[in-house]
Scaffold this motif. Sequence first.
Motif, PDB file in Angstrom:
ATOM      1  N   ALA A 156       0.832  -1.198   0.000  1.00 17.39           N
ATOM      2  CA  ALA A 156       0.000   0.000   0.000  1.00 17.39           C
ATOM      3  C   ALA A 156       0.869   1.251   0.000  1.00 17.39           C
ATOM      4  N   LEU A 157       0.414   2.269  -0.684  1.00 13.09           N
ATOM      5  CA  LEU A 157       1.029   3.592  -0.754  1.00 13.09           C
ATOM      6  C   LEU A 157       2.292   3.660  -1.594  1.00 13.09           C
ATOM      7  N   TRP A 158       2.630   2.591  -2.329  1.00 15.39           N
ATOM      8  CA  TRP A 158       3.778   2.599  -3.237  1.00 15.39           C
ATOM      9  C   TRP A 158       3.277   2.573  -4.674  1.00 15.39           C
ATOM     10  N   ILE A 215       3.319   9.064   0.262  1.00 15.86           N
ATOM     11  CA  ILE A 215       3.203   9.958   1.414  1.00 15.86           C
ATOM     12  C   ILE A 215       4.562  10.545   1.801  1.00 15.86           C
ATOM     13  N   THR A 216       5.583   9.687   1.898  1.00 12.48           N
ATOM     14  CA  THR A 216       6.895  10.164   2.339  1.00 12.48           C
ATOM     15  C   THR A 216       7.758  10.671   1.188  1.00 12.48           C
ATOM     16  N   ASN A 217       7.339  10.411  -0.045  1.00 12.19           N
ATOM     17  CA  ASN A 217       8.090  10.793  -1.243  1.00 12.19           C
ATOM     18  C   ASN A 217       9.449  10.091  -1.309  1.00 12.19           C
ATOM     19  N   THR A 218       9.567   8.952  -0.640  1.00 10.18           N
ATOM     20  CA  THR A 218      10.774   8.138  -0.684  1.00 10.18           C
ATOM     21  C   THR A 218      10.775   7.354  -1.990  1.00 10.18           C
ATOM     22  N   SER A 219      11.935   7.246  -2.632  1.00  7.73           N
ATOM     23  CA  SER A 219      12.008   6.457  -3.853  1.00  7.73           C
ATOM     24  C   SER A 219      13.041   5.351  -3.704  1.00  7.73           C
TER      25      SER A 219
END
Length: 87
Positions: free
Chosen positions: A29-31, A47-51
């Motif tokens: 979820a959320l990716w 949400i975190t804008n992590t890549s």
Amino acid sequence: GNGLGFSPSAPQPVIRGLEGESEEGELPALWERRQGLGETFYYLHVITNTSLFRKPAVVRGGILADDMGLGKTAEVLSVILAHPPGP
């Protein structure tokens, strides 16, 4: 439909619990999978804008923190019964 075989009147927490038990090929979820440069892809957490350049691991489980008397036990048992353990 919800794609899980439940009627539209099924309790939403049960549907969300089953959606959390995603299949191995799915993203957690959320990716989201995004197109990079050329033929490359990367994965972005919305949400975190992590890549990440590798597919994120599937996360199972969660926290069920409703107030007393709202049916947490029935929700958990419904999810367990809908996903019996394999052989």
